[in-house]
Design an enzyme around this catalytic site. Sequence first.
Site, PDB file in Angstrom:
ATOM      1  N   GLU A 159       3.582  -8.637   3.644  1.00 41.89           N
ATOM      2  CA  GLU A 159       4.524  -9.749   3.654  1.00 41.89           C
ATOM      3  C   GLU A 159       4.297 -10.577   2.395  1.00 41.89           C
ATOM      4  O   GLU A 159       3.159 -10.782   1.993  1.00 41.89           O
ATOM      5  CB  GLU A 159       4.325 -10.661   4.877  1.00 41.89           C
ATOM      6  CG  GLU A 159       4.594 -10.002   6.209  1.00 41.89           C
ATOM      7  CD  GLU A 159       3.366  -9.326   6.787  1.00 41.89           C
ATOM      8  OE1 GLU A 159       2.225  -9.652   6.377  1.00 41.89           O
ATOM      9  OE2 GLU A 159       3.532  -8.448   7.643  1.00 41.89           O
ATOM     10  N   TYR A 196       3.536  -6.329  -7.271  1.00 43.59           N
ATOM     11  CA  TYR A 196       3.836  -5.307  -6.278  1.00 43.59           C
ATOM     12  C   TYR A 196       4.931  -4.357  -6.769  1.00 43.59           C
ATOM     13  O   TYR A 196       4.862  -3.153  -6.529  1.00 43.59           O
ATOM     14  CB  TYR A 196       4.224  -5.954  -4.948  1.00 43.59           C
ATOM     15  CG  TYR A 196       3.113  -6.799  -4.358  1.00 43.59           C
ATOM     16  CD1 TYR A 196       1.799  -6.348  -4.334  1.00 43.59           C
ATOM     17  CD2 TYR A 196       3.378  -8.062  -3.838  1.00 43.59           C
ATOM     18  CE1 TYR A 196       0.778  -7.126  -3.808  1.00 43.59           C
ATOM     19  CE2 TYR A 196       2.366  -8.836  -3.299  1.00 43.59           C
ATOM     20  CZ  TYR A 196       1.065  -8.368  -3.292  1.00 43.59           C
ATOM     21  OH  TYR A 196       0.062  -9.136  -2.773  1.00 43.59           O
TER      22      TYR A 196
END
Length: 161
Positions: free
Chosen positions: A108, A120
């Site tokens: 998350e 990411y």
Amino acid sequence: MVLADIDFCTLRDVDALEDLEQRSFSQPWVRGIFAADLGRERPGALYLGAWLKGCLVGYGACAWTGARLHILRLAVAPQVRRFGVGSQLLVALGEIGVGASCRRVFLELRKSNTGAGALYARFGFLEVEVRKNYYSENGEDALILEAPLPLRERLHHEKAT
């Protein structure tokens, strides 16, 4: 880039983890979470630390279920952000997943955390879901990101599979 020493955290690291947590998050985890996880009172979570000259400068926590690795937390000390510590921890967490026969990894991410989002994305994470009002203190949305394992840094023109 700095090359950190990556190793498993133990109960002796709780003070350093708590300190780094306080400096890294607006809603930090409390000391009891680290103590329970590292003392194995709550089975399942593993913590990796990144050390430079004996000081904890980053950590990552993960758990897995079946073929999915869940990155629970990734924190890097402000003074060493953008020096590759987060990348090293992310790859090491991914290797834990590979060793546990996981095929995918998810996490998350606060929608506003564009710096972590860029990290990411470099490792092939894609948005698979938005959880509206996920963060209780301010109602911010969470992006659910997922990537295939093993993690590898992708070139700008590569697409995740």
